[in-house]
Design an enzyme around this catalytic site. Structure first.
Site, PDB file in Angstrom:
ATOM      1  N   LYS A  84      41.601  -3.218 -10.140  1.00  0.00           N
ATOM      2  CA  LYS A  84      40.420  -2.615  -9.497  1.00  0.00           C
ATOM      3  C   LYS A  84      40.160  -1.199  -9.984  1.00  0.00           C
ATOM      4  O   LYS A  84      39.030  -0.716  -9.914  1.00  0.00           O
ATOM      5  CB  LYS A  84      40.572  -2.659  -7.976  1.00  0.00           C
ATOM      6  CG  LYS A  84      40.492  -4.088  -7.439  1.00  0.00           C
ATOM      7  CD  LYS A  84      40.094  -4.169  -5.993  1.00  0.00           C
ATOM      8  CE  LYS A  84      39.820  -5.624  -5.646  1.00  0.00           C
ATOM      9  NZ  LYS A  84      39.476  -5.866  -4.273  1.00  0.00           N
TER      10      LYS A  84
ATOM     11  N   LYS B  74      40.529 -14.494 -11.354  1.00  0.00           N
ATOM     12  CA  LYS B  74      40.347 -15.210 -10.087  1.00  0.00           C
ATOM     13  C   LYS B  74      38.913 -15.107  -9.570  1.00  0.00           C
ATOM     14  O   LYS B  74      38.221 -14.123  -9.858  1.00  0.00           O
ATOM     15  CB  LYS B  74      41.339 -14.701  -9.038  1.00  0.00           C
ATOM     16  CG  LYS B  74      41.015 -13.360  -8.436  1.00  0.00           C
ATOM     17  CD  LYS B  74      41.733 -13.166  -7.095  1.00  0.00           C
ATOM     18  CE  LYS B  74      41.169 -11.924  -6.419  1.00  0.00           C
ATOM     19  NZ  LYS B  74      41.404 -11.835  -5.022  1.00  0.00           N
TER      20      LYS B  74
ATOM     21  N   LYS C 245      34.700 -12.181  -4.519  1.00  0.00           N
ATOM     22  CA  LYS C 245      33.429 -11.938  -3.814  1.00  0.00           C
ATOM     23  C   LYS C 245      32.582 -10.897  -4.522  1.00  0.00           C
ATOM     24  O   LYS C 245      31.371 -10.937  -4.477  1.00  0.00           O
ATOM     25  CB  LYS C 245      33.692 -11.344  -2.421  1.00  0.00           C
ATOM     26  CG  LYS C 245      34.312 -12.217  -1.418  1.00  0.00           C
ATOM     27  CD  LYS C 245      34.308 -11.459  -0.080  1.00  0.00           C
ATOM     28  CE  LYS C 245      35.599 -11.669   0.674  1.00  0.00           C
ATOM     29  NZ  LYS C 245      36.655 -10.728   0.327  1.00  0.00           N
TER      30      LYS C 245
HETATM   31  N1  AQP Z   1      40.287 -16.785  -5.994  1.00  0.00           N
HETATM   32  C1  AQP Z   1      41.057 -16.952  -4.941  1.00  0.00           C
HETATM   33  N2  AQP Z   1      41.791 -18.084  -4.792  1.00  0.00           N
HETATM   34  C2  AQP Z   1      42.565 -18.295  -3.698  1.00  0.00           C
HETATM   35  N3  AQP Z   1      42.651 -17.406  -2.677  1.00  0.00           N
HETATM   36  C3  AQP Z   1      41.934 -16.277  -2.773  1.00  0.00           C
HETATM   37  N4  AQP Z   1      41.782 -15.210  -1.954  1.00  0.00           N
HETATM   38  C4  AQP Z   1      40.928 -14.330  -2.517  1.00  0.00           C
HETATM   39  N5  AQP Z   1      40.499 -14.779  -3.702  1.00  0.00           N
HETATM   40  C5  AQP Z   1      41.097 -15.982  -3.893  1.00  0.00           C
HETATM   41  C6  AQP Z   1      42.447 -15.092  -0.678  1.00  0.00           C
HETATM   42  O1  AQP Z   1      41.436 -14.893   0.308  1.00  0.00           O
HETATM   43  C7  AQP Z   1      41.945 -14.036   1.324  1.00  0.00           C
HETATM   44  C8  AQP Z   1      40.973 -12.963   1.611  1.00  0.00           C
HETATM   45  O2  AQP Z   1      40.814 -12.139   0.493  1.00  0.00           O
HETATM   46  P1  AQP Z   1      40.236 -10.674   0.697  1.00  0.00           P
HETATM   47  O3  AQP Z   1      38.826 -10.729   1.035  1.00  0.00           O
HETATM   48  O4  AQP Z   1      41.061  -9.947   1.655  1.00  0.00           O
HETATM   49  O5  AQP Z   1      40.487  -9.928  -0.635  1.00  0.00           O
HETATM   50  P2  AQP Z   1      40.563 -10.339  -2.098  1.00  0.00           P
HETATM   51  O6  AQP Z   1      41.834 -11.066  -2.350  1.00  0.00           O
HETATM   52  O7  AQP Z   1      40.382  -9.100  -2.887  1.00  0.00           O
HETATM   53  O8  AQP Z   1      39.345 -11.334  -2.268  1.00  0.00           O
HETATM   54  P3  AQP Z   1      38.116 -11.262  -3.211  1.00  0.00           P
HETATM   55  O9  AQP Z   1      37.284 -12.436  -2.929  1.00  0.00           O
HETATM   56  O10 AQP Z   1      38.539 -11.088  -4.631  1.00  0.00           O
HETATM   57  O11 AQP Z   1      37.337 -10.004  -2.706  1.00  0.00           O
HETATM   58  P4  AQP Z   1      36.913  -8.699  -3.449  1.00  0.00           P
HETATM   59  O12 AQP Z   1      36.039  -9.159  -4.579  1.00  0.00           O
HETATM   60  O13 AQP Z   1      36.185  -7.906  -2.436  1.00  0.00           O
HETATM   61  O14 AQP Z   1      38.166  -8.021  -3.944  1.00  0.00           O
HETATM   62  C9  AQP Z   1      43.304 -13.511   0.847  1.00  0.00           C
HETATM   63  O15 AQP Z   1      44.331 -14.218   1.504  1.00  0.00           O
HETATM   64  C10 AQP Z   1      43.313 -13.837  -0.615  1.00  0.00           C
HETATM   65  O16 AQP Z   1      44.622 -14.124  -1.076  1.00  0.00           O
END
Ligand code: AQP
Length: 326
Positions: free
Chosen positions: A111, A192, A195
């Protein structure tokens, strides 16, 4: 009864990675454990957010929690910033975390990449996550595979403090699913699904229209071999589609490989569109009923009270161990 804690950031609409990696487990666990599910809004401001949009996203995520099947009668659903213990414990843990261990966190490295200077909050993100978990004497943390390193850090912090100050924290364990634990981006199956990725076609959000789902899947990156086989190393795109298909349909990857033997990627993608649209339809229906209802606000208010009632005695214990306050 074991206690479960997990959270999701309100940084946009949840995608199928969040659902298959985390939320699906949240639902299963609520029947056998005391579950606490949080919308982690304080985590989301580690990168800039539009305040008005953030408020909307908080409610979107809470409504999606309920839409996927989390029952507020069984589980606590609340917003992180409504419980002051998260920020309080975060500081105490920050004083016990080392900059060396935080700088090894791969999520921070990803990030912070390309930025001239990263916010200190982004660097300390895993400490706040540890505070979320330890604040509730959590036994189990259901998360996607991407959070493994953060769970390890949480355990290290709990053990370090227990050794130094006497039994203070329950040492939690991560819980990871087999299928869907790491859903990859559709446009780049080596990173991965996320969002906040700029390309909308890289993900399928839980609230996407069937036409958008179709477009994203039909355009998904595959390879030129034309054989439907699970092979993460050499065929990450096809393997990702098979994993998603398997998680939504309940069929094993081997069953799918056999089913699509001799067929092209087009057929696999077309069927995956159908499976995905059908899986998301009931979630979208329920979301519409809840999102603008009084029920949602009441669930979050009640959830914050119930979460606070668990967090306060834990904070009292922690402050006592550290000699803080009068
Ligand atoms: N690609 C993924 N595959 C499986 N699990 C995932 N998680 C996130 N991406 C994947 C799981 O979803 C939960 C919530 O995630 P989060 O919103 O707390 O943060 P993150 O992991 O940073 O998710 P994003 O979607 O990638 O959000 P942004 O883009 O805002 O950083 C967690 O349990 C995570 O493991």
């Amino acid at each position: 009864m074991k206690r479960v804690f997990s959270g999701v950031q309100p940084t946009g609409n949840l995608h199928i990675g969040n659902y298959l990696g985390a939320l699906k487990q949240f639902v299963t666990l609520q029947d056998d454990a005391e579950c606490i599910y949080c919308v982690v809004d304080m985590h989301s401001i580690t990168v800039p957010q539009d305040p008005k949009l953030l408020k909307d996203h908080i409610k979107d995520i809470a409504a999606l929690y309920m839409a996927v099947g989390i029952d507020p009668k069984k589980a606590i659903i609340f917003v992180q910033s409504d419980v002051p213990g998260h920020a309080e414990l975060n500081w105490i843990l920050t004083c016990n975390a080392y900059t060396g261990e935080l700088s090894r966190m791969t999520q921070f490295k990803q990030k912070a990449q390309g930025r001239e200077s990263a916010p200190a909050g982004l660097f300390c993100y895993p400490v706040l996550m540890a505070a979320d978990i330890l604040l509730y004497d959590t036994d189990i943390v259901p998360v996607g595979n991407d959070q493994k390193q953060h769970i390890e850090l949480t355990r290290d912090l709990a053990i370090r403090i227990n050794n130094k100050y006497g039994e203070t924290f329950v040492v939690p364990e991560g819980r990871f699913v087999k299928s869907g634990a790491r859903v990859m981006a559709l446009d780049d199956p080596t990173s991965k699904m996320s969002k906040s990725a700029p390309n909308e076609m890289s993900r399928i959000s839980l609230l996407d229209e069937p036409s958008k789902i179709k477009k994203a899947i039909m355009r998904a990156t595959t390879d030129s071999e034309g054989v439907i086989r699970y092979d993460i190393e050499n065929k990450p795109g096809v393997s990702n589609l098979l994993s998603i298909y398997s998680a939504f349909s309940g069929k094993t990857v081997e069953e799918l490989e056999a089913q699509y033997q001799g067929q092209g990627y087009g057929n696999l993608k077309k069927d995956l569109v159908e499976v995905t649209v059908n899986a998301l339809a009931p979630i979208q229906e329920r979301f519409k009923e809840i999102r603008y209802s009084d029920e949602l606000v009441n669930v979050l208010k009640d959830g914050a009270e119930r979460a606070n009632a668990i967090a306060e005695p834990v904070m009292k214990r922690v402050k006592e161990r550290f000699g803080l306050g009068l």
